[in-house]
Design an enzyme around this catalytic site. Structure first.
Site, mmCIF file in Angstrom:
data_model
loop_
_atom_site.group_PDB
_atom_site.id
_atom_site.type_symbol
_atom_site.label_atom_id
_atom_site.label_comp_id
_atom_site.label_asym_id
_atom_site.label_seq_id
_atom_site.Cartn_x
_atom_site.Cartn_y
_atom_site.Cartn_z
ATOM 1 C CD1 TRP A 44 -2.991 1.412 0.725
ATOM 2 C CD2 TRP A 44 -1.528 2.409 2.072
ATOM 3 N NE1 TRP A 44 -3.489 2.644 1.037
ATOM 4 C CE2 TRP A 44 -2.609 3.276 1.871
ATOM 5 C CE3 TRP A 44 -0.480 2.821 2.893
ATOM 6 C CZ2 TRP A 44 -2.693 4.533 2.456
ATOM 7 C CZ3 TRP A 44 -0.551 4.080 3.474
ATOM 8 C CH2 TRP A 44 -1.652 4.916 3.257
ATOM 9 C CG HIS A 45 3.378 2.304 3.225
ATOM 10 N ND1 HIS A 45 2.784 1.274 3.912
ATOM 11 C CD2 HIS A 45 3.289 3.387 4.025
ATOM 12 C CE1 HIS A 45 2.365 1.726 5.084
ATOM 13 N NE2 HIS A 45 2.651 2.999 5.172
ATOM 14 N N GLY A 46 3.728 1.649 -1.437
ATOM 15 C CA GLY A 46 4.359 1.920 -2.723
ATOM 16 C C GLY A 46 4.605 0.640 -3.492
#
Lengths: 375, 476
Positions: free
Chosen positions: B325-327
């Protein structure tokens, strides 16, 4: 009550820049750059959001409190944290400021500098070309402050394995590719610095004392036998409130006690004509001198120069029949083409820090000089 | 546009405050929505249309889910509409956030097999897509679960998705946490005052602390040559502080801005670097994201109710997805897997229990160390850089510190780094924001206000001088 007061203050603070901006414009900071202009609204700019970033740059540059806040922040950084507020300025010891680009590249792997070697080769060829045209070429190399005053630089992060300055590198390269009339200014300045301060602390340049050394050294090379006749009488005084270009780059009003030229008397009558402004704000002077007697002056001369020669120019300007002082390194500048053609002496002054940026189109200069013969 | 910019502070914020408070209460959501769209347009350009489209689709699907999910209804198709909504939202996320990475990796594999690559033109990442997609997922799931009815007014729902304080970096507000406030809220002077203080607190944290730490961390992480052990640790701890102060500052500013408009947003950080374990860390770090994953993924997967093995599988799944989700990068996946593995290890050893823990200082230090090591993966450009940095940290080497790093170690950055470092040492329950909001006698409040004003002014001076770029002369 306290809440209302805090909220009121907050709202006033938020609204004051816009309200103030309607009445007055933001005072300039003297950054020597063009501030961002109002961006044009285009569909493409809105779609890719480039309009908004351009508008933000415009807003930031014209923010009404920018000058005040920047100066306040710089004051805190400089006086409280002892940090240079401008990355381009290095804060040395005892109030000495240096321009960062005057230091050698901290990542330089070795002393082998191809750019400087190439420049020396070009200068050697240029010397031959000018000589062949019947003119005489003088190369004047202005040493940067760290070359003359390394002792005030203080700790400077570097991983370079080469301790030599660009000045030293060019001198070594010129030993391989000589220029007949190379006016070395580092040696007389290094010699004289024990007696007097030669550079301003808050400026990149020579002060009047250093400029006098430079002027004398130059005149000595131009006319070894008569140079003393050309040296003007200069009266110096001291001002306690000199603030140099480096101080201005910090947006601070750092003052130093420094000499200034109170009066200057030449052996000849000097007439200065401002010909035109070259490259934005760089002046271009034509100086003519008429001696009171039959004493000969130096022949018609063109001087390509930068800011370093501003003060020495004041001291040598009574020495030439005609001196065109052009603030450029471009010897093919069409505006100065006639001056070059009609000059007998070609003086080229450049600052040490700009060595990596200078290059010459020698064949083109040769072609330009072939068109005419010197007077 | 970021909150810590002159444009936001002195043009956008006064305009939105004026527009909001001059509008009649029934139109205030619409005013706030217009400004939120302008805010998004400013940063994302044409992606505004994607945001609007996805908002409209989710609004419509929400209504469809809700019509069939009332307590008395049989809701025969609600789960289908929910599945459609989830598919729609996850497809948007997959297309814009992960497709470049996924197809890039597939093409790398095809290149190894000497096969032609898949054609993919590449897409830009829309600003805040992870946040607004999660908001919309929260909405449809909450409506499906019957926790809240669907929004009747499209403006209210669009505002929930796009409200500018939380649009691009959270906190992730679950729909049921704010649905009542969207319909009715009370703007008070006290709330406004609290919002003001909270916003200034965040601004100071961001500009003075986070940005000073960032200068050191950026210099270390930008190094391509060999790195000494000291420099590597310095860079990692500077980044550990930077990411906390940067992100928590943004949350402070978002919460503060919410209060200015009468909203109460959930807290997002609670002294995470005082955690006694990784489990404790995740109760304190990006709490709204943790809650989202817990409520919408971990618990639906069975949570810890189906035996240890299933719990571990759920944990690792959740944290791998949390990393992603962060990248879209292997580094984030490894970071998520690393935290998932540590959580499993803590469960096995019983170290996840904080109630009766001995040696709290040692546990705090160990947790901090583990978290800091994890940040190496999070911050590194790729796994190679992460491996190099970890090698430099744990394999002592006397490499001279690069001049670019030395440049950043000036008195100002070191002072603010040291000040930031206090966060490692302060008591677990200490909260700067709460301290600021504590009622106090007038004299003391005046002193506090004066200090806050002066420090905020210095922060704004830093912003104003960012574009300060003097040249010695106009260039040749």
């Amino acid at each position: 009550m306290a809440h209302r007061l805090a909220i009121g203050l907050f709202l006033v603070a938020l609204l004051s820049p816009i309200a103030g901006g309607l009445v007055i414009s933001a005072p300039p900071l003297g950054e020597n750059r063009r501030l961002a202009a109002t961006p044009e609204v285009t569909w493409a700019g809105l779609r890719d959001a480039s309009f908004f970033s351009a508008y933000e740059r415009y807003f930031n540059d014209h923010f009404i409190y920018r000058r005040f806040l920047t100066r306040a922040k710089n004051w805190i950084d400089f006086h409280l944290f002892r940090v240079s507020p401008a990355t381009k300025v290095h804060v040395g010891l005892d109030g000495w400021l240096y321009l960062r680009e005057s230091f050698p590249d901290p990542a330089r792997e070795s002393c082998d500098d191809v750019e400087i070697l190439t420049l020396a080769k070009q200068l050697h060829e240029l010397d031959g070309v000018i000589d062949a045209s019947g003119r005489t070429f003088f190369l004047i190399l202005a040493p940067d402050k760290p070359t003359i005053y390394p002792e005030y630089v203080g700790p400077l992060p570097t991983r370079s394995h080469c301790a030599k300055s660009r000045y030293q590198l060019l001198v070594e390269a010129l030993a391989e590719f000589p220029v007949k009339h190379f006016v070395r200014l580092d040696l007389p300045l290094l010699h004289a610095k024990a007696q007097q301060q030669l550079y301003y602390r808050t400026d990149t340049h020579w002060n009047p004392s250093g400029s006098m050394i430079v002027a004398e050294t130059l005149l000595q090379q131009l006319s070894p036998s008569r140079w003393r006749e050309y040296v003007p009488t200069v009266d110096l005084d001291t001002t306690p409130s000199f603030s140099g270009d480096l101080s201005r780059m910090l947006a601070l009003d750092l003052k130093e006690s420094a000499p200034f030229i109170k009066d200057i008397r030449y052996q000849a009558d000097v007439h200065v004509t401002t010909r035109k402004s070259l490259n934005d704000d760089r002046p271009w002077f034509r100086i003519t001198a008429v001696p009171p007697t039959e004493a000969p002056l130096l022949p018609k001369t063109i001087l390509y120069r930068d800011s370093f020669m501003s003060l020495p120019l004041e001291m040598i300007k009574g020495s030439f029949t005609r001196l065109d002082a052009v603030w450029t390194y471009d010897m093919l500048d069409p505006d100065a083409a006639d001056d070059l053609r009609t000059s007998r002496l070609v003086l080229f002054e450049m600052a040490e820090r700009y060595l990596p940026l200078v290059s010459f189109d020698v064949p083109a200069i040769a072609a330009a000089l072939r068109e005419t013969t010197p007077p | 546009m970021v909150f810590s910019s002159l444009l936001f502070l002195f043009l956008f914020l006064p305009a939105v405050l004026a527009g909001y408070y001059l509008a009649p209460p029934r139109h205030r959501n619409a005013v706030l929505l217009c400004f939120s769209y302008l805010f998004y347009l400013w940063g994302a350009g044409a992606f505004l249309f994607l945001l609007m489209l996805s908002t409209l689709v989710n609004y419509a699907l929400g209504l469809l889910i809700d019509r069939r999910s009332g307590p008395d209804a049989r809701r025969p198709n609600a789960h289908r509409w929910l599945a459609a909504a989830l598919l729609f939202n996850l497809s948007i996320l997959a297309t814009f956030k992960y497709a470049n990475f996924l197809i890039g990796e597939i093409n790398k594999g095809l290149a190894v097999l000497d096969l032609p690559p898949l054609f993919w033109a590449g897409v830009a990442l829309p600003l805040g897509i992870s946040f607004f997609t999660f908001h919309q997922i929260s909405y449809v799931v909450d409506v499906y679960r019957g926790r809240r009815p669907a929004c009747a007014r499209v403006v209210d729902f669009a505002l929930y998705v796009a409200m500018f304080p939380q649009l691009v970096a959270g906190p992730i507000i679950q729909f049921h946490e704010i649905s009542e406030q969207l319909k009715q809220r009370l703007e008070t002077l006290q709330g406004f005052h609290q919002g003001l203080l909270r916003f200034c607190w965040g601004l100071i944290k961001k500009i003075l602390l986070a940005d000073s730490c960032a200068k050191i961390a950026d210099a270390v992480f930008a190094q391509t040559g060999p790195l000494g052990t000291g420099a590597a640790w310095l860079g990692v701890f500077a980044y550990t502080l930077q990411i906390y102060f940067d992100f928590s500052a943004y949350s402070d500013m978002a919460i503060g801005l919410g209060l200015l408009f009468g909203f109460t947003f959930p807290e997002n950080f609670h002294r995470p670097y005082s955690a006694l374990s990784i489990t404790d860390f995740w109760r304190r770090w990006h709490m709204t994201l943790t809650r989202f994953f817990r409520d919408y993924l971990y618990i639906p997967l069975g949570g810890n109710r189906r035996g240890p093995l299933r719990t571990y599988a759920n944990l690792i799944t959740v944290f791998l997805l949390c990393g992603m989700w962060h990248g879209a990068n292997w580094t984030f996946l490894i970071w998520g897997g690393y935290h998932g593995a540590l959580l499993i290890l803590e469960r096995i050893t019983g170290m996840n229990r904080t109630e009766a823990s001995g040696l709290p200082l040692l546990r705090r230090a160990l947790t901090l160390l583990l978290v800091a090591v994890g940040w190496v993966f999070f911050r590194a450009h790729d796994l190679g850089q992460a491996a190099d940095l970890l090698g430099a940290m744990f394999r002592p080497a006397a490499v001279p510190t690069a001049p670019e790093i030395m440049e950043t170690l000036n008195n100002r950055n070191l002072f603010f780094l040291a000040l930031s470092g206090l966060v490692f040492l302060l008591p677990r329950e200490f909260s700067g924001a709460k301290l600021l909001l504590t009622p106090r006698p007038l004299a003391s409040a005046m002193v506090q206000a004066g200090v806050l004003l002066a420090v905020t002014a210095y922060g704004i001076a830093l912003l104003a001088s960012e574009a300060f770029n003097p040249f010695i002369y106009f260039r040749f």
